[in-house]
Motif scaffolding. Structure first.
Motif, PDB file in Angstrom:
ATOM      1  N   ASP A 204      -1.514   7.419   2.671  1.00 31.45           N
ATOM      2  CA  ASP A 204      -2.363   7.040   1.551  1.00 31.45           C
ATOM      3  C   ASP A 204      -2.385   8.190   0.548  1.00 31.45           C
TER       4      ASP A 204
ATOM      5  N   ARG B 122      -2.706  -0.061  -2.836  1.00 27.47           N
ATOM      6  CA  ARG B 122      -3.489   1.149  -3.114  1.00 27.47           C
ATOM      7  C   ARG B 122      -2.503   2.282  -3.353  1.00 27.47           C
TER       8      ARG B 122
ATOM      9  N   LEU C 125       3.900  -0.128   4.365  1.00 33.09           N
ATOM     10  CA  LEU C 125       3.879  -1.591   4.292  1.00 33.09           C
ATOM     11  C   LEU C 125       5.171  -2.064   3.659  1.00 33.09           C
TER      12      LEU C 125
ATOM     13  N   ARG D  44      -9.241   4.215  10.498  1.00 27.97           N
ATOM     14  CA  ARG D  44      -9.050   5.318  11.452  1.00 27.97           C
ATOM     15  C   ARG D  44      -9.889   5.021  12.672  1.00 27.97           C
TER      16      ARG D  44
ATOM     17  N   PRO E 298      -6.373  -1.155   5.451  1.00 28.44           N
ATOM     18  CA  PRO E 298      -5.997   0.090   4.766  1.00 28.44           C
ATOM     19  C   PRO E 298      -7.063   1.156   4.969  1.00 28.44           C
ATOM     20  N   GLY E 299      -6.627   2.291   5.373  1.00 27.60           N
ATOM     21  CA  GLY E 299      -7.559   3.393   5.573  1.00 27.60           C
ATOM     22  C   GLY E 299      -8.239   3.398   6.927  1.00 27.60           C
TER      23      GLY E 299
ATOM     24  N   LEU F 265      -1.587  -6.599  -3.915  1.00 29.82           N
ATOM     25  CA  LEU F 265      -2.475  -5.539  -4.367  1.00 29.82           C
ATOM     26  C   LEU F 265      -2.212  -4.299  -3.528  1.00 29.82           C
TER      27      LEU F 265
ATOM     28  N   ARG G 283       1.664   7.421   8.584  1.00 29.58           N
ATOM     29  CA  ARG G 283       1.738   6.016   9.000  1.00 29.58           C
ATOM     30  C   ARG G 283       3.070   5.444   8.535  1.00 29.58           C
TER      31      ARG G 283
ATOM     32  N   GLU H 288     -10.291  -4.041  -0.969  1.00 27.96           N
ATOM     33  CA  GLU H 288      -9.975  -5.166  -1.834  1.00 27.96           C
ATOM     34  C   GLU H 288      -8.712  -5.882  -1.362  1.00 27.96           C
TER      35      GLU H 288
END
Lengths: 431, 431, 431, 431
Positions: free
Chosen positions: D430, D223, D316, C374, C371-372, D221, D313, C219
């Motif tokens: 994350d 996560r 941000l 890999r 994001p995320g 936005l 990582r 998103e």
């Protein structure tokens, strides 16, 4: 008395210790009027900071005379041997040349203290009255005089890059030639001898010093030739510019033409085109153009192109030396003041005037060893010999050369693209 | 017959048209075995694509002979004058040298058509039997022969950069010296004459051609000297390597030592250290090390360092020429085969052998104009004179030089750092 | 059918073996009309020879599929693994990229034999009907399609440097926009999803392939924005030039202004100013300026400066993707001919037209991992992830992109100074 | 009190004139202990001489406040506008950045006189009590504080190149983390607001200043994510080195790996391997390795590779800011002494400690404009916006940042290869 490289004139009878004091003091006198900032910055890899020159000339005495020759001598600083070695591979590693300007420390004050430390120890060494070190001391002093000239060259280059065009101080300049309209002087051909007489090589006796590259004296075969009685003048050079000389490839050596295009040369170094004419940047700042003064700060490529344009050629170094033999370098006889009397015009006896002390004169001779040349043994042997490739010989000394430093056999050398030394042109032709 | 640069031997009595055909055919024969890919790529700015050589040599005839001299001649292509001019400023603008390898078009086939077009027109021109063009045709053919050698040099450099180490074809190689253990040959000093006799300059009569830079013939003064009877061998060079020669700065000129460090030189160009010994990369691919063959692909800096290590020096070009006068270049007498008979050892009459046709021999002489040298008038005057700075003279020709191309007065020249030509070393010493 | 990157259109129902054959044949069809010379030369380090592309795409299948997965497979040549590895560190050493153009051997014929060897072995592998290799084969084919576009880009750059401005062959060009005067299309803000749905990642099922860098789907938060209905045209860019855009530093990013000055940019790449107006160099040679066609061959810096001059901005990649979702890439529906019908103008439903297949559109988004993200395991994991620094995202594909290759989530990336790809501009603004 | 960048702490209630005096005095206090030599030399194009910083910060007030705003103001020197403009194209031509170190004149004393001249005029301006200049004065002071940090960075780089490894003076260093073994702190995802509230933008009221690039405040936005409670330490970095991190390409971005190889990186900048372990070069000279202190002087490439090696990582910038909001920069509450108390460890309330004032923390975010960003009108608009390409955002300030200078929204930016600033790493993952 102001300017020049030395505050006192050499005295033919002075002893070695007196000479040491005079030359070393001359270096310091030269630095007068410079700030710590001026003495620290390096303007290009070819140039060195004034501070570095002050230290390196002391390093020479420390390394080659004091450490090996003065019992109990303690080097001033354990790192200075590394920092202030110029290019002597045999002495060990050294600070990279392009990074000399990064050494903000030691500062100027510490470098001056270094000089004093060395001077005191040298006084002790010289007081011993031993014979052996004399040749090396003479070499060290000649070396120091070379760096006096380098100080002027390097500082002038640095200031020339400053948009403020700052003046340093009035100094001796190339003497104008208005007294000499110029004429061709003829010389016979045949077998002639040039080069320093080896029997006095490296000795200071009777002022008889020469660098190793000036010998051995040897015979050369010359063809009859003519030299012009004075160097090419600014006014003559302006005619070359106005005739489009910098835009005509047929006048240039191939490497020279590449340099013209890559560097954007349109005039000698330090010339600036103003709305109301040309000026030249000097130690005294921007000065108006003197059409009668010898042109200065030209590369070999430019000298060669000018000669071709003029329908002449550059002299061989042997031709130059034969013509100069018997002439006294001006400094020795005329003194060296701020406004030096114009050098003698072409002499009545058919010898050219103004061969010494105005501008170094490019020759057509590549810098090669003379027949039988052997470098000195040890690290000092790296002094001149290892540079005998890719450079051209210049003769005669310039206005920034210390009085008494040059002689007829003296061989200076620079790469053909270099312009920051005080280099000019004398024309020659076949007879 | 395979290899060498020419498919047929020069015949002393051949006419100009026959000679034209023979030399031009030799260039094409040389290109046999090369793919379009091989002929297109430029491996470094100093080198040119083979295709470019094929076109440029034709451009020479088109520009200097056909366009001005053959009524009604139509240039093959309006852009080729721009694309294939090498360095003649007087002829106009040209494609930048480092970008020659970007010209995938015209392709090889079109360049060969260009050659044919020029050859047909030249046949017409030569059929007129006029006297005037002869000197220029001779120059054009000598020029083409120089490019034959360049084709071998440039292609070898290109293939040397290919990890596959591809072989091109067997070719003549420097003759081994096993028949000559070597000895010192003595020569008297005194006034000698060297250089091409100007009366035949630029003429093809009786094979009497020379480049402008070989004259005028003039007197030189030599000191008694000795030359070694053969070039330095690979085996002798290996001893220099194993003695640490590439790591000892005292052996090197300052600029040379800088080159050693910047380029990482540890051996001659194209030498490769394998687990089981050294190999050398040749037109026939990687070949095992022959200790008796002359060392090849060394720079002037390396030659000079080797001589210093050996306690000797490089010869002056005048010494070399005096020693070579009266000797016949090997190619003229011995033929040129793939496995050429070993060159004659030192002759009974005290002359050195193997002076021609094995490796170009570096001299200690900077490339300068001879006294009285004047370039030819017009654009062809740019041929040799404008390169007379920063380069060193080499003498004798090499295995890649076309038969009949060299002579005792021949002056080749390269920059002191260059190594892709077939350059070796002969030692000299003062007598 | 001529032009484009593929000779046949993708068929939604085609099997993997058929697709393999189609794509591989498309590469060879693309090379038609090129000489061995054209296919060998490398015009800059960023570009590769066509021949290298032909070999490298085969190397991909050999290295990642045949060697590990086909029992008994013998690599075509033991050195090709070294020569044709592009940048996969995990696979081992490789030939340096800037030296790809030096490989005259293997020649074109041998590279084509290499392709056949790989194709035959791939046919055997695919005939086994195993499931596992499908994803890697799909990756290999997508990879090959990327190199099809690179072949066009690299060849165009090479030919552009040839003074003859040679034409290669007619090809699809960016479709003119004359049907679309342009208008602003509004999009709502809010949370939206972008990126490829991971469940299909790397799979070829139903044509559902995407590169790893397109996922995971995630998103993003968007603010209301507007996109212009078509790309910026040549005519609009000319107005920017004529307004002095290339000379006004306030329009440029600092690095962009430095590039303008260092490169001397005054127009998009390949634009040439003629006496009678501008032309653009294309695969079909120099063509007259079409004011209605999308501007092409501009850098990010230029795109950004143009947008600033226009009082707009570049779109974010998420904005672009949201606007493009639901649109079909033109190639899938419209076919791909030499003279492709103009892409659909802004649609009645408020979606922009011409988002696919004309010019890559620079976005304001730096190329970063989603994001995320890999990378895939193993050497193929080096495919996209390791380039996620210093580059900017471009979207939409261009006239040189093979049909069926792009999609709404496709992320292309280049450095902001690069111009040799078919890159243009679409304007955006805040709503 | 010694060290840091300012001699006095900011007082929340201080007036603008008092603040002006405090900040300007802080710059001069910082220069204490430096010689004229130290203040003149430029060590690389990215760095400037201290003297230049002293002059340029004064130029800012002269150019943007005094000349336009103080009736009768006379610029100190007609050339200083040219010499000391940094990069403001709209203000006119300027001295080239890489040549700042050639300006030995004006000397340090003259530059200090320039500062006094400006300070006196600014006092007069501020005494008028007008409202309008307040925002520009606040900008000028924030600008001066940035140059205070640059002075430390640039001088450290200069001294690091001196083989003597000279110490300047003790200064605040990154606080060791021994009180914090480290733990992961969790943060929720969702829509969050970051950036400076535009209503206070450019105002000094209540200390409420921010640079233009910190706004507008906008929603992002996020996560769910975790941040580590403290920066990566020297000890952790040593483990990376010892695990071969600098030799393993799979850990590096492609551009990063190229930098590792081109620069020969094997450790952070200023680390030196001694026989008895590592040291780090600091303003106080070479100091022994402190394993608990945050690692410093690493590039983005190194930070990114370390994070990949650790399986984590980089954060941000929005994650970082959200985590930092509500935290007070340490300098405001803890004072700034030579031996600053260790920064607070992870707080009981779940917020990370040590986010401010130890090391700038690289983020994974490219430096881009926030949505709706518009540079200020006029030349000061060149302040931040034109650098929004090719750089990465760093957050939090460092030990060399003046107290009170940073805040949660502060965006610093450097190129990914740069290492001479005090930059370190905080890990994220994350949730």
């Amino acid at each position: 008395m102001q300017g020049g490289a030395t505050a006192r004139l050499p005295d033919p009878g002075e002893g070695l210790a007196a000479r040491y004091s005079r030359v070393r003091a001359g270096t310091m006198a030269l630095a007068e009027g410079l700030s710590a900032e001026d003495m620290t910055v390096q303007s290009m890899p070819d140039a060195s900071p004034v501070k570095w020159h002050l230290a390196h000339t002391s390093w020479f005495f420390e390394t080659f005379l004091l450490t090996p020759g003065l019992p109990g001598y303690r080097p001033f600083h354990p790192s200075f041997g590394y920092l202030f070695n110029s290019y002597y591979e045999a002495v060990g590693a050294r600070h990279p040349r392009p990074m000399r300007g990064l050494l903000t420390r030691p500062g100027v004050a510490e470098v001056i203290a270094y000089r004093r430390h060395v001077d005191e120890a040298m006084a002790a060494l010289l007081a011993q009255g031993r014979e052996e070190p004399a040749a090396l001391v003479a070499l060290g002093l000649a070396h120091e005089e070379q760096h006096q000239e380098l100080i002027v060259m390097d500082l002038l280059h640095l200031l020339s890059l400053n948009p403020l065009a700052p003046a340093w101080k009035p100094m001796r300049r190339p003497a104008p030639c208005e007294a000499d309209p110029g004429r061709w002087l003829s010389f016979d051909g045949g077998i002639r001898s040039i080069g320093w007489d080896g029997s006095h090589h490296g000795s200071h006796c009777g002022g008889g010093f020469a660098f190793d590259n000036e010998g051995p004296r040897h015979e050369v075969l010359l063809r009859p030739f003519r030299l012009f009685s004075r160097p090419v003048t600014n006014g003559e050079w302006l005619a070359f510019i106005e005739a489009g000389g910098y835009g005509e490839p047929s006048l240039w050596l191939s490497d020279g033409w590449a340099a013209v295009q890559a560097q954007g040369w349109q005039a000698p170094a330090y010339w600036r085109r103003r709305d109301d004419g040309w000026t030249g940047f000097t130690p005294a700042g921007d000065l108006p153009f003197d059409p009668d003064a010898p042109v200065c700060h030209v590369s070999f490529y430019e000298a060669d192109a000018f000669a071709r344009w003029a329908g002449k050629r550059l002299p061989l170094e042997a031709e130059w030396e034969v013509a100069a033999e018997g002439l006294e370098p001006a400094g020795n006889t005329l003194g060296s003041g701020l406004l030096r009397p114009a050098a003698a015009p072409a002499r009545r006896d058919g010898r050219p005037g103004q061969m010494f002390g105005d501008v170094w004169e490019w020759t057509a001779s590549a810098y090669s060893p003379y027949p039988g040349f052997r470098p000195a043994a040890g690290a000092v042997g790296e002094y001149n010999g290892k540079f005998m490739a890719n450079q051209m010989v210049l003769r005669g000394g310039c206005c920034a050369t210390p009085d008494g430093h040059v002689r007829a056999s003296y061989r200076n050398f620079f790469y053909p693209h270099q312009r920051w030394m005080f280099a000019g042109v004398r024309l020659a032709e076949d007879a």
